[in-house]
Design a protein around this motif. Sequence first.
Motif, PDB file in Angstrom:
ATOM      1  N   UNK A 139       0.817 -10.475  -1.037  1.00  0.00           N
ATOM      2  CA  UNK A 139       1.987  -9.319  -1.910  1.00  0.00           C
ATOM      3  C   UNK A 139       1.846  -8.163  -1.096  1.00  0.00           C
ATOM      4  N   UNK A 140       3.374  -8.142  -0.624  1.00  0.00           N
ATOM      5  CA  UNK A 140       3.718  -6.692   0.262  1.00  0.00           C
ATOM      6  C   UNK A 140       3.787  -5.236  -0.481  1.00  0.00           C
ATOM      7  N   UNK A 141       3.333  -4.585   0.455  1.00  0.00           N
ATOM      8  CA  UNK A 141       3.198  -3.036  -0.130  1.00  0.00           C
ATOM      9  C   UNK A 141       3.784  -2.115   1.062  1.00  0.00           C
ATOM     10  N   UNK A 142       4.271  -1.432  -0.306  1.00  0.00           N
ATOM     11  CA  UNK A 142       5.436   0.302   0.317  1.00  0.00           C
ATOM     12  C   UNK A 142       4.514   1.454  -0.071  1.00  0.00           C
ATOM     13  N   UNK A 143       4.748   2.430   0.691  1.00  0.00           N
ATOM     14  CA  UNK A 143       3.720   3.301   0.688  1.00  0.00           C
ATOM     15  C   UNK A 143       4.475   4.375   0.260  1.00  0.00           C
TER      16      UNK A 143
END
Length: 289
Positions: free
Chosen positions: A175-179
Amino acid sequence: MYKTLSQHYRERFGCKVYKLAIDGGFTCPNRDGTLGYGGCIFCSGSGSGDFAQRGNSVAEQLQQAKARVAFKNKGGKYIAYFQAFTNTYGPIEKLEALYTQAMAPDDIVGLAIGTRPDCLPQETVELLARLHKTKPISVELGLQTIHEDTARYIRRGYETSVYFDAVKRLKAAGVEVVTHIILGLPGETPEMMVQTTRAAIAAGTDGIKFQLLHVLHGTDLAKDYAAGNFQCLTLEAYAAILKQCLQAVPPQVVVHRITGDGAKKDLIAPLWSADKKTVLRYLQEYLAI
């Protein structure tokens, strides 16, 4: 230069893609008494969901949001964005039902889910991994800072190690992660903000959202600001810090946002941030130097 979100979407989906903010009716452990009642010190009563329609069904919200941006996105596609409050904080059955509804329309090409790193039990991560096989899912984590003293001041409610663990488990699940990172938190130096950026990169985040610290009516941060306990960044100072942070971002990491604009009706400071077009023009010119 950095890779923008619009560039990333065009490369991935072959067309313009617009994010539609929807409200799943969630709350937050920092508001319901599990961790606290006031939320993070900077968080407004809408939980960052000023553009969604709480109370309407997911399908109704998507239709309303599409109508609002139709003139900007003719022939394009959409990302359904669960934005307000903590959007993995609930029973797994509720999460699956809401996510599935949001992903159902043909013109919805993906799902973005805003949440806290401490609200990602493994069964939720497994659900996200399964749904990700249908359409791309990105999880947006509110890190804000890696510095524990600042985190305690803003009442974030979890230790930074929890963020690193969440990124590791999400990435392992595909799953892609954005911070999310806030620039201008009281007491932080430019180097501390760059350190947070570097830590998020090292953790493996796929994207970063940089957010200017806003002071909004109805927040505890507003009380500290009124008492003169800190000052907000000037536009020039923000631009200089942002440039330093962007220099730490490698080309493969997508920069989803270089600032943000709080609801004008609630904004106390910095007032220069209310003129979004002027701010973005200044930042883009400054970053191009």
